[in-house]
Design a protein around this motif. Structure first.
Motif, PDB file in Angstrom:
ATOM      1  N   GLU A 138      -2.492   7.816   5.909  1.00  4.52           N
ATOM      2  CA  GLU A 138      -3.473   6.658   5.772  1.00  4.52           C
ATOM      3  C   GLU A 138      -2.887   5.249   6.306  1.00  4.52           C
ATOM      4  OE1 GLU A 138      -6.438   7.978   2.133  1.00  4.52           O
ATOM      5  OE2 GLU A 138      -4.383   7.135   1.608  1.00  4.52           O
ATOM      6  N   PHE A 177       0.811  -1.277  -0.049  1.00  4.04           N
ATOM      7  CA  PHE A 177      -0.026  -0.059  -0.055  1.00  4.04           C
ATOM      8  C   PHE A 177       1.106   1.411  -0.149  1.00  4.04           C
ATOM      9  CE2 PHE A 177      -3.070  -3.215   1.571  1.00  4.04           C
ATOM     10  CZ  PHE A 177      -4.185  -2.708   0.916  1.00  4.04           C
ATOM     11  N   ALA A 207     -11.190   7.115  11.241  1.00  2.00           N
ATOM     12  CA  ALA A 207     -10.430   7.010   9.821  1.00  2.00           C
ATOM     13  C   ALA A 207      -9.794   5.827   9.496  1.00  2.00           C
ATOM     14  CB  ALA A 207      -9.760   8.447   9.627  1.00  2.00           C
ATOM     15  N   GLY A 208      -9.167   5.217  10.423  1.00  2.84           N
ATOM     16  CA  GLY A 208      -8.557   3.792  10.081  1.00  2.84           C
ATOM     17  C   GLY A 208      -9.205   2.844   9.912  1.00  2.84           C
ATOM     18  N   LEU A 250     -10.683   2.994   6.317  1.00  3.30           N
ATOM     19  CA  LEU A 250      -9.572   2.700   5.423  1.00  3.30           C
ATOM     20  C   LEU A 250      -9.420   1.256   5.377  1.00  3.30           C
ATOM     21  CD1 LEU A 250      -6.918   5.366   6.111  1.00  3.30           C
ATOM     22  CD2 LEU A 250      -7.929   5.170   3.807  1.00  3.30           C
ATOM     23  N   TYR A 251      -9.791   0.611   6.622  1.00  2.95           N
ATOM     24  CA  TYR A 251      -9.490  -0.896   6.643  1.00  2.95           C
ATOM     25  C   TYR A 251     -10.761  -1.372   6.060  1.00  2.95           C
ATOM     26  CZ  TYR A 251      -9.634  -5.576   8.525  1.00  2.95           C
ATOM     27  OH  TYR A 251      -9.664  -7.126   8.739  1.00  2.95           O
ATOM     28  N   ASP A 287     -12.174  -0.387   3.591  1.00  5.24           N
ATOM     29  CA  ASP A 287     -12.305  -0.151   2.106  1.00  5.24           C
ATOM     30  C   ASP A 287     -11.025  -1.137   1.396  1.00  5.24           C
ATOM     31  OD1 ASP A 287     -14.236   1.381   2.262  1.00  5.24           O
ATOM     32  OD2 ASP A 287     -13.325   3.320   2.346  1.00  5.24           O
ATOM     33  N   ASN A 288     -10.191  -1.194   2.301  1.00  4.68           N
ATOM     34  CA  ASN A 288      -8.725  -1.885   1.537  1.00  4.68           C
ATOM     35  C   ASN A 288      -8.496  -3.425   2.059  1.00  4.68           C
ATOM     36  OD1 ASN A 288      -7.635   0.427   0.089  1.00  4.68           O
ATOM     37  ND2 ASN A 288      -8.427   1.506   1.973  1.00  4.68           N
ATOM     38  N   CYS A 289      -8.931  -3.371   3.575  1.00  3.41           N
ATOM     39  CA  CYS A 289      -8.478  -4.696   4.031  1.00  3.41           C
ATOM     40  C   CYS A 289      -9.298  -5.540   4.297  1.00  3.41           C
ATOM     41  CB  CYS A 289      -7.617  -4.504   5.370  1.00  3.41           C
ATOM     42  SG  CYS A 289      -6.548  -2.936   5.059  1.00  3.41           S
ATOM     43  N   LEU A 337      -1.984   3.992  -0.605  1.00  2.00           N
ATOM     44  CA  LEU A 337      -2.423   4.766   0.547  1.00  2.00           C
ATOM     45  C   LEU A 337      -1.232   5.706   0.738  1.00  2.00           C
ATOM     46  CD1 LEU A 337      -3.824   2.297   2.835  1.00  2.00           C
ATOM     47  CD2 LEU A 337      -5.088   3.560   1.531  1.00  2.00           C
ATOM     48  N   GLN A 341      -2.970   5.676   9.945  1.00  2.00           N
ATOM     49  CA  GLN A 341      -4.224   5.530  10.365  1.00  2.00           C
ATOM     50  C   GLN A 341      -4.822   4.102  10.480  1.00  2.00           C
ATOM     51  OE1 GLN A 341      -6.371   8.125   7.870  1.00  2.00           O
ATOM     52  NE2 GLN A 341      -6.047  10.010   9.267  1.00  2.00           N
ATOM     53  N   VAL A 342      -4.600   3.347   9.270  1.00  2.00           N
ATOM     54  CA  VAL A 342      -5.225   1.817   9.346  1.00  2.00           C
ATOM     55  C   VAL A 342      -4.225   1.216  10.148  1.00  2.00           C
ATOM     56  CG1 VAL A 342      -3.936   1.143   7.269  1.00  2.00           C
ATOM     57  CG2 VAL A 342      -6.079   0.253   7.865  1.00  2.00           C
TER      58      VAL A 342
END
Length: 292
Positions: free
Chosen positions: A188, A178, A212-213, A216-217, A219-221, A184, A191-192
């Motif tokens: 970001e 990332f 916010a983390g 992001l998690y 959306d991405n993880c 990211l 944060q994640v």
């Protein structure tokens, strides 16, 4: 007649000297103990007998064979062949028996554990440690954290084909970089990483936006690691709920793994070890107690 007039006798011991003297110390002419002489004579006799009975003296292009015709090389080969024949009987049974049934047969189980232990020491211990405790980058085989599953069948499949190996049937799970691939930003990633650390009980940075983390998690993880961070075995994504991470469990190490992940490789053994040995390894590794 021998000249006895010049012989010197030590005044303290009363023993005749040899006439040799070093720095004032005179050598006494004491005879060797009879037991020592008898042992020496016996070794000489035994050496002569050995030369006659066994191969001993080198010749120009050969050696003396000895009247018994003994050959240690042939004896060693015969002993090896006998061991191979005895092992093959068990090996054939191991191959023909299911992994679950091996554990039910005490004789087969003992063979599998012994054979697996030997194979583990030769092939697996350099990475996983002699007791399977692992190290950074090499999984601990004694705990309950198994990315690809810890059942007998799961372990057997992993041993056969490996992880990210050159085998077409290898297990393969690739985590995106990332940070390195600019998926990211650094903020970001921070944060994640803090969100994951907080869920795993790892100390986080002060003032970080965990909400916010979490976004992001999700959306991405979450697609790989699950909505609740429980991991998804089918894609090789580990659970993030326990800070028992392969590449370190500090916040900085979590950030580093998100930014530029290390994806380890385990070789497949299907073309290196015979089927009986791989099944024995499966049983042995499962016996560590960390499997399922």
């Amino acid at each position: 007649m021998a000249d006895t007039h010049n012989k010197e006798v030590d005044q303290i011991s009363g023993v005749e000297t040899t006439g040799h003297e070093w720095d004032g110390l005179k050598e006494l002419n004491n005879p060797l103990p009879k037991w020592w002489l008898y042992v020496f004579y016996a070794t000489v006799v035994w050496a002569v007998i050995y030369w006659v009975l066994y191969p001993s003296w080198p010749l120009v292009s050969s050696y003396t064979k000895g009247v018994l015709g003994a050959n240690q090389r042939q004896e060693a080969i015969a002993a090896y062949d006998e061991g191979v024949a005895g092992r093959s009987q068990f090996a054939d049974k191991i191959v023909a028996t299911s992994l679950e049934d091996i554990a039910k047969d005490q004789e087969l189980l003992q063979f599998a554990l012994a054979n697996g232990q030997a194979a583990f020491g030769d092939n697996c211990a350099p990475c996983h440690g002699a007791g399977g405790t692992g190290s950074e980058g090499y999984p601990n085989l004694q705990d309950d954290t198994w990315i690809w599953g810890g059942t007998l069948d799961d372990i057997h499949t992993t041993l056969l084909y490996g992880i990210r190996s050159d085998n077409d049937d290898a297990r393969f799970g690739d985590m995106p970089a990332f940070g390195a691939d600019e998926l990211l930003s650094k903020e970001e990633i921070d944060q994640v990483a803090n969100f994951v650390a907080a869920r795993a009980g790892v100390e986080t940075d002060e003032g970080i936006d965990l909400a916010a983390g979490q976004v992001l998690y999700e959306d991405n993880c979450a697609a790989c690691h699950g909505d609740s961070l429980e991991g998804i075995q089918e894609v090789g994504a580990p659970s993030l709920m326990s800070a028992n991470y392969l590449y370190g469990n500090s916040l900085e190490e979590i950030k580093a793994q998100i930014a530029n992940p290390r994806n380890g490789v385990m070789p497949g053994w299907v073309e290196r070890l015979d089927p009986a040995t791989i099944k024995s390894l499966t049983v042995y590794v499962h016996s560590f107690g960390g499997g399922q």
